[in-house]
Design a protein around this motif. Sequence first.
Motif, PDB file in Angstrom:
ATOM      1  N   LYS A 166       0.802  -1.219   0.000  1.00 33.22           N
ATOM      2  CA  LYS A 166       0.000   0.000   0.000  1.00 33.22           C
ATOM      3  C   LYS A 166       0.838   1.273   0.000  1.00 33.22           C
ATOM      4  O   LYS A 166       0.294   2.366  -0.227  1.00 33.22           O
ATOM      5  CB  LYS A 166      -0.936   0.016   1.216  1.00 33.22           C
ATOM      6  N   THR A 167       2.113   1.169   0.291  1.00 33.46           N
ATOM      7  CA  THR A 167       2.987   2.347   0.339  1.00 33.46           C
ATOM      8  C   THR A 167       4.261   2.068  -0.447  1.00 33.46           C
ATOM      9  O   THR A 167       4.571   0.924  -0.790  1.00 33.46           O
ATOM     10  CB  THR A 167       3.378   2.689   1.784  1.00 33.46           C
ATOM     11  N   THR A 282      -5.702  -7.335  -8.937  1.00 37.68           N
ATOM     12  CA  THR A 282      -5.213  -5.984  -9.191  1.00 37.68           C
ATOM     13  C   THR A 282      -5.407  -5.139  -7.940  1.00 37.68           C
ATOM     14  O   THR A 282      -6.253  -5.434  -7.102  1.00 37.68           O
ATOM     15  CB  THR A 282      -5.969  -5.324 -10.365  1.00 37.68           C
ATOM     16  N   ALA A 283      -4.603  -4.093  -7.805  1.00 39.13           N
ATOM     17  CA  ALA A 283      -4.725  -3.181  -6.671  1.00 39.13           C
ATOM     18  C   ALA A 283      -4.331  -1.783  -7.114  1.00 39.13           C
ATOM     19  O   ALA A 283      -3.584  -1.615  -8.087  1.00 39.13           O
ATOM     20  CB  ALA A 283      -3.830  -3.638  -5.514  1.00 39.13           C
ATOM     21  N   VAL A 284      -4.828  -0.785  -6.414  1.00 39.41           N
ATOM     22  CA  VAL A 284      -4.463   0.591  -6.736  1.00 39.41           C
ATOM     23  C   VAL A 284      -2.981   0.805  -6.434  1.00 39.41           C
ATOM     24  O   VAL A 284      -2.345   0.025  -5.724  1.00 39.41           O
ATOM     25  CB  VAL A 284      -5.317   1.602  -5.949  1.00 39.41           C
ATOM     26  N   MET A 285      -2.455   1.858  -6.975  1.00 37.84           N
ATOM     27  CA  MET A 285      -1.040   2.167  -6.824  1.00 37.84           C
ATOM     28  C   MET A 285      -0.673   2.433  -5.360  1.00 37.84           C
ATOM     29  O   MET A 285      -1.511   2.876  -4.570  1.00 37.84           O
ATOM     30  CB  MET A 285      -0.684   3.387  -7.668  1.00 37.84           C
ATOM     31  N   PRO A 286       0.588   2.178  -4.991  1.00 35.71           N
ATOM     32  CA  PRO A 286       1.038   2.464  -3.623  1.00 35.71           C
ATOM     33  C   PRO A 286       1.152   3.968  -3.393  1.00 35.71           C
ATOM     34  O   PRO A 286       1.312   4.744  -4.331  1.00 35.71           O
ATOM     35  CB  PRO A 286       2.408   1.787  -3.565  1.00 35.71           C
ATOM     36  N   THR A 287       1.094   4.357  -2.145  1.00 36.52           N
ATOM     37  CA  THR A 287       1.092   5.768  -1.768  1.00 36.52           C
ATOM     38  C   THR A 287       2.449   6.226  -1.243  1.00 36.52           C
ATOM     39  O   THR A 287       3.096   5.525  -0.480  1.00 36.52           O
ATOM     40  CB  THR A 287       0.034   6.011  -0.670  1.00 36.52           C
ATOM     41  N   LYS A 288       2.867   7.400  -1.687  1.00 37.15           N
ATOM     42  CA  LYS A 288       3.940   8.156  -1.023  1.00 37.15           C
ATOM     43  C   LYS A 288       3.253   9.374  -0.421  1.00 37.15           C
ATOM     44  O   LYS A 288       2.673   9.313   0.652  1.00 37.15           O
ATOM     45  CB  LYS A 288       5.041   8.530  -2.017  1.00 37.15           C
ATOM     46  N   ASN A 291      -1.364   8.398  -4.108  1.00 33.60           N
ATOM     47  CA  ASN A 291      -1.220   7.169  -4.902  1.00 33.60           C
ATOM     48  C   ASN A 291      -1.620   7.431  -6.352  1.00 33.60           C
ATOM     49  O   ASN A 291      -2.163   6.573  -7.035  1.00 33.60           O
ATOM     50  CB  ASN A 291      -2.043   6.021  -4.309  1.00 33.60           C
ATOM     51  N   THR A 292      -1.315   8.629  -6.825  1.00 35.41           N
ATOM     52  CA  THR A 292      -1.692   9.061  -8.172  1.00 35.41           C
ATOM     53  C   THR A 292      -1.169   8.102  -9.237  1.00 35.41           C
ATOM     54  O   THR A 292      -0.040   7.615  -9.169  1.00 35.41           O
ATOM     55  CB  THR A 292      -1.143  10.470  -8.451  1.00 35.41           C
ATOM     56  N   SER A 293      -2.001   7.860 -10.234  1.00 30.03           N
ATOM     57  CA  SER A 293      -1.588   7.114 -11.412  1.00 30.03           C
ATOM     58  C   SER A 293      -1.868   7.966 -12.650  1.00 30.03           C
ATOM     59  O   SER A 293      -2.294   9.117 -12.537  1.00 30.03           O
ATOM     60  CB  SER A 293      -2.316   5.769 -11.496  1.00 30.03           C
ATOM     61  N   SER A 294      -1.631   7.408 -13.811  1.00 29.16           N
ATOM     62  CA  SER A 294      -1.788   8.160 -15.052  1.00 29.16           C
ATOM     63  C   SER A 294      -3.220   8.108 -15.557  1.00 29.16           C
ATOM     64  O   SER A 294      -3.937   7.131 -15.341  1.00 29.16           O
ATOM     65  CB  SER A 294      -0.858   7.589 -16.129  1.00 29.16           C
ATOM     66  N   MET A 295      -3.641   9.170 -16.217  1.00 27.29           N
ATOM     67  CA  MET A 295      -4.904   9.173 -16.928  1.00 27.29           C
ATOM     68  C   MET A 295      -4.599   9.041 -18.415  1.00 27.29           C
ATOM     69  O   MET A 295      -4.038   9.944 -19.033  1.00 27.29           O
ATOM     70  CB  MET A 295      -5.689  10.455 -16.665  1.00 27.29           C
ATOM     71  N   GLN A 359      -8.946   3.696  -8.867  1.00 28.76           N
ATOM     72  CA  GLN A 359      -7.719   4.398  -9.247  1.00 28.76           C
ATOM     73  C   GLN A 359      -8.007   5.617 -10.105  1.00 28.76           C
ATOM     74  O   GLN A 359      -7.334   6.648 -10.001  1.00 28.76           O
ATOM     75  CB  GLN A 359      -6.775   3.452  -9.982  1.00 28.76           C
ATOM     76  N   LEU A 360      -9.018   5.535 -10.959  1.00 23.48           N
ATOM     77  CA  LEU A 360      -9.341   6.657 -11.841  1.00 23.48           C
ATOM     78  C   LEU A 360      -9.742   7.910 -11.067  1.00 23.48           C
ATOM     79  O   LEU A 360      -9.696   9.022 -11.613  1.00 23.48           O
ATOM     80  CB  LEU A 360     -10.455   6.262 -12.811  1.00 23.48           C
ATOM     81  N   GLU A 361     -10.107   7.742  -9.810  1.00 23.66           N
ATOM     82  CA  GLU A 361     -10.445   8.900  -8.991  1.00 23.66           C
ATOM     83  C   GLU A 361      -9.211   9.724  -8.640  1.00 23.66           C
ATOM     84  O   GLU A 361      -9.337  10.871  -8.197  1.00 23.66           O
ATOM     85  CB  GLU A 361     -11.135   8.443  -7.688  1.00 23.66           C
ATOM     86  N   ASN A 362      -8.016   9.159  -8.835  1.00 25.90           N
ATOM     87  CA  ASN A 362      -6.785   9.873  -8.514  1.00 25.90           C
ATOM     88  C   ASN A 362      -5.769   9.665  -9.636  1.00 25.90           C
ATOM     89  O   ASN A 362      -4.917   8.769  -9.570  1.00 25.90           O
ATOM     90  CB  ASN A 362      -6.211   9.401  -7.180  1.00 25.90           C
TER      91      ASN A 362
END
Length: 410
Positions: A166-167, A282-288, A291-295, A359-362
Amino acid sequence: MKGKLWLFIAVVLTSLTLAGCSDSSSSEGDENTVTVWAMGEEGKKLKEFSKDFEEKNEGLTVDVQAIPWDTAHDKLLTAVASGNGPDVVQLGTTWVPEFAEAGALLDLSEHMEDYPNFAKENYFDGSVTTMEHEDQVVGIPWYADTRVIYYRKDVLKEAGYEEAPKTWDELKDAAKKLADRGEGSYGLDIDRNDQITPFIFAWQNGYEANLEEGDLNFDSPEFKEAIQYYTSYFEEGISQKQEGKDIVEAFKDGSKPMFFSGPWMINIINDQAPDLEGKWATAVMPTKETNTSSMGGANLSIFESSDNVEGALEFISYMTDVETQLSWLEESNTLPSRTEAWEDPVMQENPMYATFGEQLENTKPGLQTEQFERIAQELLAHIERITVGGADVEKELEEFNQEAQSLIEE
C-alpha cells in the motif's frame, strides 16, 4: 509562438514527405456522412459498432477508417497541413495539446449546452484536463485507462504479504523479498520503455509542473527523489534491466509476480494464463504523498476543417452516452470515461474493474504541452544512462532539466 512555428514546420515537412502516399479522406460536403478516424483495434471494432448509431439517426451514415497507431500521428499531421481530414478523430490524450496548439481542433465550447453528454462534470478530473486547451474545449473523453498493480496473491503471501503493498516502503520491501528468492527472480517488473511510469512515481511524490509559468520543475526535490526511487529498483537488482521473458510468462511462472499495467492486461492474462485463475488480482497504486496514477485513454475531437459538424457532434454525443459506453466496454474491453457508467453493477461487481474505477479517482494525464512526447523520450534516454550505463543521477537529471526547458521555450 516558437512552439507554433516548430509545429508548422513539422507539419509542412511531414506533409511533403507523405503527400504522395496519403489516402486521407474527408466528407467533402456530404451532410449525410460522418467520417471518423479511429486507431488500432478500436478502429476496426468501431466500423461494425457504428451501425447502431446509423439505425438511431436515420439519414446519417458513418464512414470509419481504422488507422494503425504507428502511422496515425503522421497521417494526422498530413491532414492538418492539407485541411483534408475527417469529421471526427480519435486522439490519444498526450496528443491533444499538439493538435490543439496547431489550431486543428474545433472549439466545442458553444455546443456544450446543447449536448449534455459533453459536460465536464460527467468525467474524472484527470480526463477533464485533457478536454481543455487554453480557454477552449477541444475534445470529449471517449474511454479512459490508468495503471494499477497486477500481482500474484499466492506468491506475495509466501513473502509475507496478504494483500498488495500500500505504500512505497511496502512496495520496496515486498519487491526485495521476492527478488531474494533466487537467480532469475525479480520483485517488480518495470517497463523501461513506458514513458509514463517515471511521471507516475513523481506525481506520487508530490511533483507538479507549472506550465503556466513555463517551469517544468524537473529540478525540484520531489522529481529528483522520485527518479532516484525509480532507478533504485534496477540498481538493486529488484527489477530486470533487460526486457527478459514475456511478462505473461514471467507472471505465470512467478519470476515477476508484480507489474504495473492497464486494463487490457485482464483479458490477456485470462486468455494466455487461464491456470492462474484465482491466484492473481489488481490493486491501486502504492502511496507516497499520494497514490496518483496516469490518466490515459482517448478523446474524440472534431477537425476544424470538418464539413459535417452537426453529424460529428451527434456521433460524439452517442459514443459518450452511458448506455453506449457500457456496450462499448463489452465490445472493446476499454473502460468508460463517464463516471456514471461506473455506478452500473457490471462495474461495481467485477473486482478487476472496481480497482480501475477506484484508481481513476486519482489520476493525472501526461503534461499538457505539445512537447510532452519529446520530453518523455528524453527522460527515458537519461534514465537508461543511469540504470544501464551507471551514470550519476544528479548529473543526468540536471542535463535533462535543461534539455526539457529548452524544448518548451522553442
